[in-house]
Design a protein around this motif. Structure first.
Motif, short mmCIF file in Angstrom:
data_model
loop_
_atom_site.label_atom_id
_atom_site.label_comp_id
_atom_site.label_asym_id
_atom_site.label_seq_id
_atom_site.Cartn_x
_atom_site.Cartn_y
_atom_site.Cartn_z
N THR A 189 42.70 30.39 46.94
CA THR A 189 43.16 31.03 48.17
C THR A 189 42.00 31.70 48.91
O THR A 189 41.82 31.53 50.12
CB THR A 189 44.27 32.04 47.84
OG1 THR A 189 45.35 31.35 47.21
CG2 THR A 189 44.78 32.74 49.09
N VAL A 190 41.20 32.43 48.17
CA VAL A 190 40.05 33.11 48.78
C VAL A 190 38.97 32.10 49.18
O VAL A 190 38.37 32.20 50.25
CB VAL A 190 39.50 34.19 47.82
CG1 VAL A 190 38.15 34.69 48.29
CG2 VAL A 190 40.49 35.35 47.74
N ALA A 191 38.76 31.09 48.33
CA ALA A 191 37.73 30.09 48.65
C ALA A 191 38.06 29.35 49.95
O ALA A 191 37.15 28.88 50.64
CB ALA A 191 37.62 29.09 47.49
N GLU A 192 39.33 29.27 50.26
CA GLU A 192 39.73 28.57 51.48
C GLU A 192 39.81 29.51 52.69
O GLU A 192 40.33 29.13 53.74
CB GLU A 192 41.05 27.83 51.25
CG GLU A 192 40.86 26.73 50.22
CD GLU A 192 42.06 25.82 50.04
OE1 GLU A 192 43.00 25.89 50.84
OE2 GLU A 192 42.03 25.02 49.08
N GLY A 193 39.30 30.72 52.52
CA GLY A 193 39.14 31.62 53.65
C GLY A 193 40.27 32.60 53.87
O GLY A 193 40.27 33.36 54.85
N HIS A 194 41.24 32.62 52.96
CA HIS A 194 42.38 33.54 53.10
C HIS A 194 42.06 34.87 52.41
O HIS A 194 41.08 35.00 51.70
CB HIS A 194 43.64 32.91 52.50
CG HIS A 194 43.96 31.57 53.08
ND1 HIS A 194 44.47 31.42 54.34
CD2 HIS A 194 43.80 30.33 52.57
CE1 HIS A 194 44.64 30.13 54.60
NE2 HIS A 194 44.24 29.44 53.54
N GLU A 195 42.96 35.79 52.62
CA GLU A 195 42.83 37.12 52.05
C GLU A 195 43.89 37.28 50.97
O GLU A 195 45.05 36.90 51.20
CB GLU A 195 43.05 38.13 53.17
CG GLU A 195 42.76 39.56 52.84
CD GLU A 195 42.97 40.46 54.06
OE1 GLU A 195 42.32 41.50 54.13
OE2 GLU A 195 43.78 40.13 54.95
N ALA A 228 47.06 49.78 40.22
CA ALA A 228 45.64 49.70 39.88
C ALA A 228 45.35 48.44 39.07
O ALA A 228 44.34 47.75 39.30
CB ALA A 228 45.22 50.95 39.11
N ARG A 229 46.24 48.11 38.14
CA ARG A 229 46.04 46.92 37.30
C ARG A 229 46.04 45.65 38.16
O ARG A 229 45.21 44.76 37.98
CB ARG A 229 47.16 46.86 36.26
CG ARG A 229 47.00 45.77 35.24
CD ARG A 229 48.17 45.80 34.27
NE ARG A 229 48.06 44.74 33.28
CZ ARG A 229 49.05 44.36 32.48
NH1 ARG A 229 50.22 44.99 32.56
NH2 ARG A 229 48.88 43.39 31.61
N ALA A 230 46.98 45.58 39.10
CA ALA A 230 47.06 44.41 39.98
C ALA A 230 45.82 44.32 40.88
O ALA A 230 45.25 43.23 41.08
CB ALA A 230 48.33 44.47 40.83
N ALA A 231 45.39 45.45 41.41
CA ALA A 231 44.21 45.44 42.27
C ALA A 231 42.97 45.04 41.48
O ALA A 231 42.13 44.27 41.97
CB ALA A 231 44.02 46.82 42.91
N ASP A 232 42.85 45.56 40.27
CA ASP A 232 41.70 45.19 39.42
C ASP A 232 41.70 43.69 39.15
O ASP A 232 40.64 43.05 39.14
CB ASP A 232 41.75 45.96 38.09
CG ASP A 232 41.45 47.44 38.26
OD1 ASP A 232 40.98 47.83 39.36
OD2 ASP A 232 41.70 48.20 37.31
N LEU A 233 42.87 43.13 38.91
CA LEU A 233 42.95 41.70 38.62
C LEU A 233 42.57 40.87 39.86
O LEU A 233 41.83 39.90 39.75
CB LEU A 233 44.36 41.32 38.16
CG LEU A 233 44.51 39.84 37.80
CD1 LEU A 233 43.68 39.49 36.57
CD2 LEU A 233 45.98 39.47 37.58
N VAL A 234 43.08 41.26 41.02
CA VAL A 234 42.71 40.54 42.25
C VAL A 234 41.20 40.55 42.42
O VAL A 234 40.58 39.51 42.71
CB VAL A 234 43.40 41.16 43.48
CG1 VAL A 234 42.80 40.61 44.78
CG2 VAL A 234 44.90 40.89 43.45
N ALA A 235 40.59 41.71 42.22
CA ALA A 235 39.13 41.81 42.38
C ALA A 235 38.41 40.95 41.37
O ALA A 235 37.44 40.24 41.70
CB ALA A 235 38.71 43.28 42.26
N ALA A 236 38.89 40.97 40.11
CA ALA A 236 38.21 40.21 39.06
C ALA A 236 38.36 38.71 39.27
O ALA A 236 37.42 37.94 39.06
CB ALA A 236 38.77 40.61 37.69
N VAL A 237 39.55 38.29 39.69
CA VAL A 237 39.84 36.86 39.83
C VAL A 237 39.15 36.27 41.06
O VAL A 237 38.57 35.19 41.02
CB VAL A 237 41.37 36.63 39.91
CG1 VAL A 237 41.70 35.26 40.48
CG2 VAL A 237 41.99 36.80 38.54
N THR A 238 39.23 37.00 42.17
CA THR A 238 38.77 36.43 43.44
C THR A 238 37.34 36.84 43.79
O THR A 238 36.71 36.22 44.65
CB THR A 238 39.68 36.88 44.61
OG1 THR A 238 39.51 38.30 44.82
CG2 THR A 238 41.14 36.57 44.31
#
Ligand SMILES: [Zn+2]
Length: 236
Positions: A90-96, A120-130
């Motif tokens: 999703t992020v690689a294709e230019g989305h947020e 916080a857990r969800a935000a940390d995962l988004v940051a780590a994954v994307t």
């Protein structure tokens, strides 16, 4: 603002179904336009909730690519944990990618203190994954509480709801009904809510949102409006 929003959220407690926030959103839009997602007069923000889902999210990514549009996807942490590849794509294709919580639960029905850790857990995962720090938080069912507001801000997330929706989650929805429902609110500055999966919707309901995308984008372009993610929306 916290107290006002908490009161609004509590007022909406009776609406614990897939038709979230119907009673308090007009008040939020009037009094707190930034929280509702009001943005630049020549722009419409396109947002999708509840994903990712390998059955449907790739269809949305492909269609958005075909239409030349980017959007903001509010993901559920426990689902992203199962499908991190979709978050990265999703992020690689230019989305947020933004935060919709760890589980899709109403914050007012969750044990006090629990939501703070989950956001916080969800935000940390988004940051780590994307590899990208999330900016936005939208609570499940649009239900904000004092705890969710505080937790989101502590994690550096900005709460945002929406200004118009397509009621795409219902069993009776189809692309035409989604477009007709969106139409009255489809103007410059709007934030559109749709869903890229059916985790909290009628089975297969995402097809209605997907089918509405070409008409939605065409209508915005007829009106001279750009369509894009919240990052480009100039939320007030
Ligand atoms: Zn949701």
């Amino acid at each position: 603002m916290c107290r006002t929003t908490l009161t609004l959220g509590l007022t909406g407690l009776a609406l614990l179904h897939a038709g979230p926030a119907a009673t308090w959103l007009p008040v939020v839009r009037r009094r707190l336009p930034g929280l509702a997602g009001a943005g630049d007069a020549d722009h419409v923000a396109l947002t999708f909730d509840d994903g990712p889902d390998p059955r449907s999210t790739p269809r949305f990514l492909a269609e958005l690519d075909r239409l030349g549009c980017r959007a903001t996807f509010f993901v559920v942490g426990e689902t992203l944990a199962r499908h991190p590849d979709l978050g990265r794509r999703t992020v690689a294709e230019g989305h947020e990618v933004a935060v919709h919580g760890w589980r899709h639960r109403n914050a007012l029905l969750t044990r006090p203190g629990r939501v703070t850790g989950e956001i916080a857990r969800a935000a940390d995962l988004v940051a780590a994954v994307t590899g990208a720090e999330p900016v936005w938080y939208r609570p499940p069912y649009g239900v904000l509480s004092a705890e969710t507001l505080t937790a989101a801000r502590r994690r550096g997330l900005r709460p945002v709801l929406w200004t118009t929706w397509g009621r795409d989650w219902t069993r009776s929805a189809d692309p035409d009904s989604v477009l007709a429902t969106l139409a009255p609110g489809l103007r410059g500055g709007a934030t559109v809510l749709l869903h890229d999966c059916d985790h909290t919707s009628a089975p297969g309901a995402w097809r209605s949102a997907l089918g509405a995308l070409p008409g939605l984008v065409a209508r915005c372009r007829e009106l001279g409006l750009r369509v894009g993610p919240l990052a480009e929306h100039g939320v007030s």
